[in-house]
Design a protein around this motif. Structure first.
Motif, PDB file in Angstrom:
ATOM      1  N   UNK A  51       0.864  -1.185   0.000  1.00  0.00           N
ATOM      2  CA  UNK A  51       0.000   0.000   0.000  1.00  0.00           C
ATOM      3  C   UNK A  51       0.895   1.228   0.000  1.00  0.00           C
ATOM      4  N   UNK A  68       0.453  -2.416   5.327  1.00  0.00           N
ATOM      5  CA  UNK A  68      -0.895  -1.964   4.996  1.00  0.00           C
ATOM      6  C   UNK A  68      -1.711  -1.643   6.238  1.00  0.00           C
ATOM      7  N   UNK A 108      -4.046   1.719   6.263  1.00  0.00           N
ATOM      8  CA  UNK A 108      -5.419   1.620   5.781  1.00  0.00           C
ATOM      9  C   UNK A 108      -6.362   1.207   6.893  1.00  0.00           C
ATOM     10  N   UNK A 158      -8.882   5.743   5.190  1.00  0.00           N
ATOM     11  CA  UNK A 158      -9.410   5.624   3.828  1.00  0.00           C
ATOM     12  C   UNK A 158     -10.266   6.846   3.488  1.00  0.00           C
ATOM     13  N   UNK A 195     -12.891  -1.348 -12.363  1.00  0.00           N
ATOM     14  CA  UNK A 195     -12.442  -0.073 -11.785  1.00  0.00           C
ATOM     15  C   UNK A 195     -12.230   0.958 -12.900  1.00  0.00           C
ATOM     16  N   UNK A 224     -11.638   9.414  -8.557  1.00  0.00           N
ATOM     17  CA  UNK A 224     -11.786   7.957  -8.503  1.00  0.00           C
ATOM     18  C   UNK A 224     -10.493   7.270  -8.938  1.00  0.00           C
ATOM     19  N   UNK A 243      -8.197   7.514  -5.986  1.00  0.00           N
ATOM     20  CA  UNK A 243      -8.695   6.722  -4.858  1.00  0.00           C
ATOM     21  C   UNK A 243      -8.816   5.241  -5.214  1.00  0.00           C
ATOM     22  N   UNK A 244      -8.596   4.888  -6.473  1.00  0.00           N
ATOM     23  CA  UNK A 244      -8.802   3.492  -6.859  1.00  0.00           C
ATOM     24  C   UNK A 244      -7.785   2.597  -6.159  1.00  0.00           C
ATOM     25  N   UNK A 245      -8.193   1.376  -5.806  1.00  0.00           N
ATOM     26  CA  UNK A 245      -7.237   0.449  -5.199  1.00  0.00           C
ATOM     27  C   UNK A 245      -5.992   0.268  -6.067  1.00  0.00           C
ATOM     28  N   UNK A 278      -3.727   3.134  -5.392  1.00  0.00           N
ATOM     29  CA  UNK A 278      -3.237   3.234  -4.018  1.00  0.00           C
ATOM     30  C   UNK A 278      -2.288   2.103  -3.640  1.00  0.00           C
ATOM     31  N   UNK A 279      -2.147   1.151  -4.558  1.00  0.00           N
ATOM     32  CA  UNK A 279      -1.214   0.055  -4.287  1.00  0.00           C
ATOM     33  C   UNK A 279       0.019   0.204  -5.163  1.00  0.00           C
TER      34      UNK A 279
END
Lengths: 412, 488
Positions: free
Chosen positions: B370, B417, B421, B426, B462, B478, B481-483, B486-487
């Motif tokens: 993350x 992570x 998180x 979040x 996504x 978006x 903020x999308x996974x 963020x990874x």
């Protein structure tokens, strides 16, 4: 953007005014404006995401209304009748008095004259005043300012209300901007979208769900109720998102425009109109948003004070939505929506333009366009802001001579 | 998955608006070539060296004391803080350790703090800190050698100095430039030495006021040993907490390092490292079974070399690297391989970094890490090319829970992570994504940008959610903020 640095410095000045924005703004005249070329005010409100015009101004008298709209047809108690065909969604009750006072004009079945159902493309074209993309991305309102400012490009009679300058106001003429102070709670619409997006992620999904629960935002995300236990909108803080965020922005805009040496033209954005799922036409997300819009417009009138009599507010959106509900009790991207004109300078209390009816639909799904939004804008710019028709046909809305300015929108 | 995107995001700070065009067809080669010629960020040109900051700070303190001694009131309420080196002159030195509280609110924001007006020291430190913040952000967001930048950040976190001690905050940037950056491709032992000798570390872990109890100054009985640096050097920087050392070793290392201090008006080169024999603990010391006969500063040089090359250090450092570049729970095989390279190369960090790129797990485990708040914001800026003003950056990192150079402890920022998180975190990230997207505005095409910076590393659903957002700023929010974003 050549005016970028100036915008930031202006923001910093305004940012020091703190959260009680509206009142504090009365102290603004220290920011020097030259005497304006016009005393008239124009406010454009862009409803981003595509407003369901049939929900905002239901054509309840149309023979096909109930059948076409099906589950989205408003019950009579949710309609404030305007004439025998049209009513206002009861969520817009705050602006109903303006109809009676002749300060609210409704132009049904409006669209931009372009053919796209993409939000991004449509918003760009709406703001550029074009039907297809070409040339440098500048906004029609900025080009109109060339005339309003009398050729002085540094006068800043244009004002952007929000964190960035919308395309409609971008271009060669310097504009001012104001943004609500401080970081803000996330927009419920965005949270709802992200809740879906995170559904498959084992880390982000549960964390966001817990976070939303902890902040008691469930209701807003679900569109059930945006009112707090005290009966006040939960988002009424300056600098928020969601239905209640519009009002403080309108308040700020009104305060700034009211100043004798303030700006004359302002643009305010309001989002949250993309109602694909459970749109809540009577109670829920769309109704909340309409209420937020109506309350903000009423606030704008209050904040403008005497300047209201010289004001036209133009409310528009990039396109309309499907007439029939989709499979999730929402609506998908359509063609024509509705435009509202409000203000003491508006010749209102009536419907302007044609009504194509709900019998014949565009592509068998959408309300057809009866009035080009450029015609409405040109009418206002010509009759209210004194912009030369030739300039309107070529520079402000390029190659639009065929789209005649709509006459009689304002009291002259 | 697109290997170039992995190279950009996992080893650097993400792709720019042009995507991975600069990376070409050999992502591993692209990473390795960066180590050969790490770029010196242009943003560093205007920054002050740590010595200049320390000296100016000393002078301001001196003026304040003189004003006070003249009988006049000091112009503002004096702030208790470190008097940087008044110590070594002996008993008459006025700044004993007991007077050296370093917890004064030096960095208090004058806008927010309704207290007294900021002192000249406070202003100096705040200006320096803002300049450092802007330069650091520029360094990572504009760099053509982002892998080298990530290594700088990694090692700076490994050897954390934190502005929790206010006087340290503006020095943390120069610490990174002077003690970390020159050694990311050099030998680990040289990095440890540079770290221990840097004034920021000396101030942060108190070693500059650590006085040998039997030294000339210490024998007068007023001051004593401070074990802080000795302990963290063993526990965090080298052997690791399970590395096989005892409390005796901690004290021995602390005694060995007595006298490693900072030059001031009366001693040494002001603002630079100085060895002060008068506070050095005399006599032999036993560290990790090895006897160090009395040799003044040379004891410390030998001890640092020994702990830097210790097998436990190889394992500890290898694991830290694997946690950062592979996964929160990295595969032991990769840790072992990295430790082996470290040991066999004598702590050659260039060799270790090359080996890191060659670990298959570093590529196959993409998106298991993350992004920290700093990583997240930096990668968004790289993606859009839209920077933040330093004040804005400071505020942003504070809100996201990772104030720049404000790590909570000498252990540095957490690297897993679970630490980053949670429900609240979040939401803060979503709020930031929205605010930043609004600032970027609507003249960026979010779908194009998503394709450029994430390529096929974002799941189709996504991607579709971004493409269907109701406005460009919402779509951009978006994306950030999308996974997938963020990874890393």
């Amino acid at each position: 953007m050549n005016s970028h640095d100036l915008l930031i410095s202006r923001r910093q000045i305004l940012g020091t005014l703190g959260a009680g924005a509206g009142l504090a703004l009365l102290g603004l005249p220290r920011i020097a404006y030259a005497a304006a070329a016009t005393e008239n005010r124009l406010v454009v409100i862009i409803l981003r995401g595509a407003l369901d015009g049939l929900a905002a101004v239901p054509p309840y008298g149309d023979a096909r209304y109930a059948q076409r709209r099906n589950g989205l047809a408003l019950p009579s108690e949710a309609i404030l009748p305007l004439d025998h065909t049209f009513g206002l969604n009861a969520a817009l009750a705050s602006i109903q008095p303006m109809w009676g006072a002749g300060e609210l004009l409704i132009v049904p079945a409006t669209a931009g004259g372009y053919h796209t159902r993409s939000h991004f493309d449509a918003q760009d074209l709406l703001e550029m005043g074009l039907t297809e993309r070409r040339g440098a991305p500048t906004g029609w309102l900025n080009r109109a300012l060339v005339d309003v400012q009398g050729g002085d490009k540094q006068r800043r009679l244009g004002l952007a209300v929000g964190p960035s300058v919308p395309l409609m106001l971008r271009g060669g003429v310097a504009v001012a901007s104001w943004e609500p102070p401080n970081l803000k709670a996330a927009d419920p619409t965005l949270l709802a979208s992200l809740t879906q997006m995170y559904a498959g992620d084992k880390l982000f999904g549960p964390a966001l769900a817990d976070g939303i629960r902890a902040q008691s935002l469930d209701d807003e995300v679900l569109g059930a109720n945006s009112m707090g236990p005290d009966g006040k909108p939960r988002f009424a803080k300056a600098g928020g998102y969601g239905p209640g965020a519009f009002r403080p922005m309108a308040e700020a805009a009104g305060g700034l425009l009211a100043a004798a040496d303030g700006p004359r033209v302002a643009v305010i954005d309001m989002g949250g109109w993309d109602t694909h799922v459970g749109q809540g036409t009577v109670k829920g997300r769309l109704a909340d948003n309409l209420k937020g819009l109506g309350d903000g417009l009423a606030q704008l009138k209050t904040s403008l004070g005497p300047a209201w009599s010289r004001t036209v507010v133009l409310v528009m959106t990039e396109f309309g939505r499907t007439v029939a509900p989709n499979g999730t009790n929402g609506t998908d991207h359509g063609t024509a929506s509705v435009a509202l004109l409000l203000g003491g300078a508006v010749k209102g209390g009536r419907i302007a333009g044609d009504w194509p009816g709900l019998d014949q639909l565009e592509e068998n799904r959408d309300l057809r366009m009866a009035t080009d939004l450029r015609a409405v804008a040109k009418g206002v710019l010509r009759d209210h802001m004194g912009i030369a028709p030739a300039h309107l046909d070529t520079a402000v809305f390029p190659d639009s001579a065929a789209v005649r300015p709509m006459g009689g929108l304002v009291r002259v | 998955m697109n290997q170039a995107i992995i190279a950009a995001s996992r080893f650097g700070y993400g792709a720019g608006p042009d995507g991975t065009a600069a990376i070409g067809g050999d992502p591993r080669g692209w990473l390795k070539s960066q180590l050969a010629r790490p770029q010196i960020p242009a943003s560093f040109a205007a920054l002050q060296p740590s010595s200049a900051l320390v000296v100016t700070y000393q002078q301001l303190q001196q003026q304040r004391r003189e004003a006070k001694a003249d009988g006049g009131e000091a112009p503002q309420r004096p702030v208790r803080m470190a008097r940087i080196n008044q110590t070594p002159r002996g008993a008459d030195a006025r700044g004993g350790p007991d007077e050296m509280a370093m917890d004064a609110p030096v960095m208090a924001d004058p806008q927010k703090d309704k207290g007294p007006a900021p002192s000249p020291e406070q202003k100096l430190l705040r200006q320096a800190f803002l300049a450092e913040t802007g330069a650091k952000l520029d360094a990572v967001t504009l760099s053509q050698t982002p892998f080298a930048e990530r290594l700088v950040s990694f090692w700076a976190n490994h050897f954390t100095v934190s502005g929790i001690r206010p006087v340290v905050r503006p020095l943390a940037g120069s610490f990174e430039r002077e003690a970390i950056r020159p050694h990311i491709n050099g030998r680990f032992e040289d990095m440890v030495l540079a770290v221990v000798q840097h004034p920021a570390m000396g101030l942060y872990l108190d070693n500059w006021v650590s006085v040998g109890p039997e030294s000339r100054v210490g024998s007068r009985g007023k001051r004593g040993l401070n074990e802080n640096l000795g302990r963290e050097l063993l526990e965090l920087h080298t052997l690791g907490v399970d590395g096989g050392y005892s409390e005796q070793d901690v004290r021995a290392l602390a005694r060995i390092l007595t006298g490693w201090s900072i030059g001031g008006p009366r001693v040494g080169d002001p603002g630079h490292f100085v060895f002060v024999p008068q506070i050095h603990e005399p006599g032999p010391k036993v560290l990790l079974g090895q006897t160090y006969p009395e040799a003044g500063m040379a004891e410390g040089l030998l001890a640092i070399r020994a702990i830097a090359h210790h097998p436990s250090t190889a394992r500890h450092v290898a694991r830290q690297l694997a946690v950062h570049f592979i996964a929160d729970q990295p595969p032991q095989a990769a840790v072992d391989r990295l430790a082996q390279v470290f040991l066999q190369s004598g702590g050659d960090l260039h060799a270790v970094s090359l080996a890191l790129v060659d670990q298959p797990e570093a590529w196959s485990s993409y998106q298991q890490k993350i992004k920290s708040p700093f990583d997240l914001v930096a990668s968004a800026i790289r993606a859009t090319g839209r920077g933040l003003r330093p004040e804005q950056a400071v505020q942003t990192f504070d809100r996201l829970g990772q104030g720049l150079h404000m790590a909570p402890s000498p252990a540095g920022w957490p690297d897993d992570a679970a630490a980053w998180i949670g429900p609240e975190a979040v939401l803060r990230r979503v709020e930031w994504a929205q605010a930043y997207a609004d600032q970027v505005g609507d003249d960026v095409d979010p779908v194009q940008l998503t394709n450029a910076v994430l390529g096929d590393t974002i799941a189709p659903d996504q991607h579709q959610a971004i493409a269907r957002a109701e406005s460009r700023p919402t779509a951009l929010a978006m994306l950030f903020a999308s996974p997938a974003f963020q990874r890393r």
